[in-house]
Design an enzyme around this catalytic site. Structure first.
Site, PDB file in Angstrom:
ATOM      1  N   GLY A 135       7.157  49.942  17.185  1.00  0.00           N
ATOM      2  CA  GLY A 135       8.551  49.285  17.267  1.00  0.00           C
ATOM      3  C   GLY A 135       8.404  47.642  17.152  1.00  0.00           C
ATOM      4  N   ASP A 249      -5.816  53.218  25.459  1.00  0.00           N
ATOM      5  CA  ASP A 249      -6.107  52.293  24.129  1.00  0.00           C
ATOM      6  C   ASP A 249      -6.411  50.763  24.874  1.00  0.00           C
ATOM      7  OD1 ASP A 249      -5.403  51.553  20.808  1.00  0.00           O
ATOM      8  OD2 ASP A 249      -3.222  51.488  21.334  1.00  0.00           O
TER       9      ASP A 249
END
Length: 325
Positions: A135, A249
């Site tokens: 985003g 991550d």
């Protein structure tokens, strides 16, 4: 990714000649090609917090480091390794559960705390911060408090299980080294959803590493502050793993820096809760390739997912992050 980086067969072929040998050995341990041979984050904290390890690095401001340690790791949280009886282990787990009751994540019975629901009119837009994997992020000011926040808008809604999980993690787990949730803005009718988090003016570790390569590093970013970053990230990951959460991550771009250049682990879009009785099963192999452990890249399908130890994979990513740092 074949072999060990220290053998010159992995992505990171060699260390600079002047690389500290103590740090080199530590990073290589995190890189071990056998996942079960890698240290846990509890062991990592014990090692990098040990006076002998700190002395081997040299040039660390002990007063600053110890002051930070008190902030991120309580005295009774990480202890020296000792043989424990089964009864002592069970008693310790029972005490931890009583100390911090964490509600289970149920995507089918998920509600957001009313105090977290905000309206975009509550904030004044200042400008863009950047665009992440999931985003666009803009900087806003809370009209009532004046506090600066980051608002990430994603094309999604609360039917998305990953979005539910990220909100649950940010609003449930609290640690000085973890990003917190300021609020949410639900525009489900337009298939949009915004997450509000504190704004960190010093950016992220990736930007700082880039500045350092251009010899434009701020004076506050000295050896001690780097060591504090390494310690703080390990403390945050230890907290996550203690609650059976894996990040999946971990990389410099997902570590923000507060005004004191202290690390804040962020972006839990790929994070998940693992079954403590079956840590080897993951729904998918995911992450940023350069920071992914070899076994994640080569993981094999097993039924509805893949098989690798998520906690050990996080440790590998941490070693890669330390190498870059």
């Amino acid at each position: 990714f074949a072999g060990s980086p220290s053998e010159g067969t992995g992505l990171w072929k060699e260390f600079p000649k002047d690389f500290n040998p103590s740090l080199k050995a530590f990073i290589e341990h995190c890189w071990d090609q056998k996942p079960d041979e890698r240290p846990t984050f509890e062991q990592i904290l014990q090692y990098i917090g040990d006076p002998k390890s700190i002395e081997a690095i040299g040039g660390i401001d002990l007063e600053r480091l110890y002051k930070y340690q008190e902030k991120v790791v309580p005295d009774d949280d990480v202890e020296e390794e000792e043989e424990e009886t089964e009864e002592e282990v069970n008693e310790k787990h029972h005490e931890e559960e009583e100390k911090e009751e964490i509600p289970e994540f149920d995507p089918n019975d998920f509600t957001i705390k009313p105090e977290l629901i905000k309206d975009i009119t509550d904030f004044e837009k200042i400008g863009p911060i950047g665009k992440g994997q999931f985003g666009i992020v803009n900087k806003y000011r809370d009209r009532e408090t004046g506090e600066l926040v980051a608002i990430k808008k994603v094309q999604s809604n609360l039917d998305d299980i990953n979005l539910k999980r990220e909100i649950w993690i940010l609003s449930t787990f609290h640690h000085p080294s973890l990003q917190s949730l300021y609020g949410i803005i639900d525009d489900s009718e337009d298939n949009e959803f915004s997450m509000i988090t504190p704004f960190y003016a010093k950016g992220d570790l990736s930007n700082l590493i880039t500045l350092e390569s251009k010899k434009k590093i701020p004076p506050e970013w000295d050896l001690t502050q780097k060591y504090i970053a390494v310690y703080g990230i390990a403390a945050g990951m230890y907290y996550l793993h203690k609650h059976n959460l894996i990040h999946r991550d971990l990389k410099p771009g997902n570590v923000l820096l507060n005004e004191l250049f202290e690390p804040i682990i962020a972006d839990f879009g790929l994070s998940k809760l693992i079954d403590q009785n079956n840590t080897m099963f993951q729904t998918m192999a995911t992450g940023t390739p350069v920071f992914m452990a070899p076994e994640v890249v080569t993981s094999q399908d097993v039924g509805d997912g893949v098989s690798y130890d998520g906690k050990a994979a996080d440790v590998y990513s941490y070693g890669m992050l330390c190498y870059q740092l």
